[in-house]
Design an enzyme around this catalytic site. Structure first.
Site, PDB file in Angstrom:
ATOM      1  N   ALA A  51       0.815  -1.217   0.000  1.00 49.20           N
ATOM      2  CA  ALA A  51       0.000   0.000   0.000  1.00 49.20           C
ATOM      3  C   ALA A  51       0.845   1.262   0.000  1.00 49.20           C
ATOM      4  O   ALA A  51       0.524   2.242   0.644  1.00 49.20           O
ATOM      5  CB  ALA A  51      -0.952   0.006   1.191  1.00 49.20           C
ATOM      6  N   CYS A  52       1.920   1.236  -0.748  1.00 52.61           N
ATOM      7  CA  CYS A  52       2.823   2.379  -0.833  1.00 52.61           C
ATOM      8  C   CYS A  52       2.545   3.161  -2.116  1.00 52.61           C
ATOM      9  O   CYS A  52       2.117   2.589  -3.129  1.00 52.61           O
ATOM     10  CB  CYS A  52       4.276   1.884  -0.821  1.00 52.61           C
ATOM     11  SG  CYS A  52       5.527   3.158  -1.069  1.00 52.61           S
TER      12      CYS A  52
END
Length: 232
Positions: A100-101
């Site tokens: 989730a970057c």
């Protein structure tokens, strides 16, 4: 400090501030549909799984004495032990992944292209999910999904890349190739270590370094034939 280091620091701060907002946006996308026009990463928290971060191929007291990565064992998400000497003779790119970057989409797409382009020539990309920056939502579930959707990668269990629980592989890599100001820490997700055909770390790249530079180095290393010796 380099300009790109400032950019990385600013991005890190902003990503924490905007996390609650971006989480809602992520729900509208398939996190692993890399062929879509736009993709986001995990939006829902999934249970993390505990892993053993202290395994190695050899019993040792000082990892700094090793000259290559082949002395270490890592784990697949299913718990299978893999000794890195299985990749002896190949050029490796070792990457710390987060689901989730803000860098996930671009990096996964670019790494996938590199793998498909050079895999038959001896390039292997090793992906190590890590939640050190609180952006690998899903733990080993994220690793399993990445492996399923990207069989061109070698994906392993979630590990720590910094701190007291730092995996021995990353202790070795950061000692061999420290960052800016001789820092031994990993600054952010998608730091890349390029390793030559004899298991020696050659160069370290940040999340925002050019993939053209990485590809240029990979091509140079692939042109060097693997060692014929049986020392691994």
């Amino acid at each position: 400090m380099k300009a790109q280091e400032y950019i990385l620091l600013i991005f890190a701060v902003l990503s924490f501030w905007t996390a609650p907002i971006s989480a809602d946006i992520y729900k509208a996308y398939d996190p692993f549909d890399w062929q879509s026009e736009r993709s986001a990463d995990f939006s829902e928290s999934l249970p993390n799984e505990s892993i053993d971060t202290d395994r190695s191929c050899l019993e040792y007291s000082d990892e700094n004495t090793f000259d290559n990565v082949y002395d270490y064992t890592v784990q697949k998400p299913n718990g299978q032990d893999i000794c890195l000497n299985e990749y002896a003779g190949q050029v490796l790119i070792i990457v710390n992944y987060a689901s989730a970057c803000g860098f996930t989409y671009d990096n996964v797409c670019a790494l996938s292209e590199l793998s498909k382009k050079y895999k038959n020539q001896g390039l292997t990309i090793l992906i190590f999910p890590s939640n050190d920056f609180l952006e690998n939502i899903g733990g080993n579930t994220a690793a399993e999904l990445l492996a399923k959707n990207h069989p061109e990668f070698e994906v392993f269990s979630e590990i720590c890349v910094n701190g007291k629980a730092q995996h021995p592989v990353y202790r070795f890599l950061t000692n061999k190739l420290p960052g800016t100001f001789n820092s031994k820490s990993i600054k952010w997700n998608f730091t890349k270590f390029v390793v030559d055909r004899e298991g020696c770390p050659v160069q370290r790249f940040s999340a925002i370094d050019s993939f053209k530079d990485i590809e240029k180095l990979v091509k140079e290393l692939l042109e060097t034939p693997p060692c014929k010796c049986d020392d691994y």
